[in-house]
Design a protein around this motif. Structure first.
Motif: not given
Length: 174
Positions: A101, A151, A154
């Motif tokens: 992530v 991910r 983020t």
């Protein structure tokens, strides 16, 4: 620029917008994956591209993301504000959930404290708390897709490109 070349516009584009003009993609073997396509997506708009397998949906998304080059046409998008979730989770098997992530924030060289906060938020939002130290091999298919989604979240992109990412998720999570 002649009509046979593709350009990705570096000119200012409205944050969160995507403009595709006469974009096509023909592979070296002659397969036409995408015929001349026009598409405009305004900030805040939700657009779904529907069609049979092999009609060019994934190709179009890859072109917009800059992962492939069009044969013709132009694309205007702020690629610094793009999040992409692939059909497959595409996780790095040697990295933990947290490390997978965190990857986009690392690549953008964000300070460690900012990375930690962004990763914590994305993990919480996708229901992965408690799994931060797990490797992908220890996760279900749906959990792997949630890591991929986390991910993409983020960096808080303004534009999300989703290439059928919810197929591996159960109905409630989807």
């Amino acid at each position: 620029m002649n009509g046979d070349a593709m350009s990705t516009t570096a000119a200012p584009v409205s944050a969160g917008s995507v403009t595709v003009h006469q974009v096509s993609r023909t592979f070296p073997d002659g397969t036409q994956a995408l015929a001349a396509t026009d598409l405009t997506v305004q900030p805040g708009e939700l657009v779904t591209i529907v069609g049979p397998s092999g009609c060019g949906k994934s190709t179009l998304l890859r072109l917009v993301a800059g992962l492939d080059e069009a044969t013709t046409g132009s694309i205007a998008v702020d690629r610094d504000s793009l999040g992409y979730v692939f059909q497959d989770s595409s996780l790095l098997p040697w990295r933990t959930v947290r490390a997978n992530v965190e990857l986009p924030a690392q690549l953008h060289r964000l300070p460690r404290s900012e990375r930690r906060q962004l990763v914590d938020e994305a993990i919480a939002l996708t229901g992965l708390c408690g799994f931060e130290r797990h490797l992908p091999r220890a996760l279900s298919g749906g959990m792997k897709m949630r890591v991929s989604l986390a991910r993409a979240l983020t960096l808080r992109p303004r534009v999300f490109l989703f290439d059928e990412p919810f197929g591996a998720l159960d109905e409630i999570t989807r």
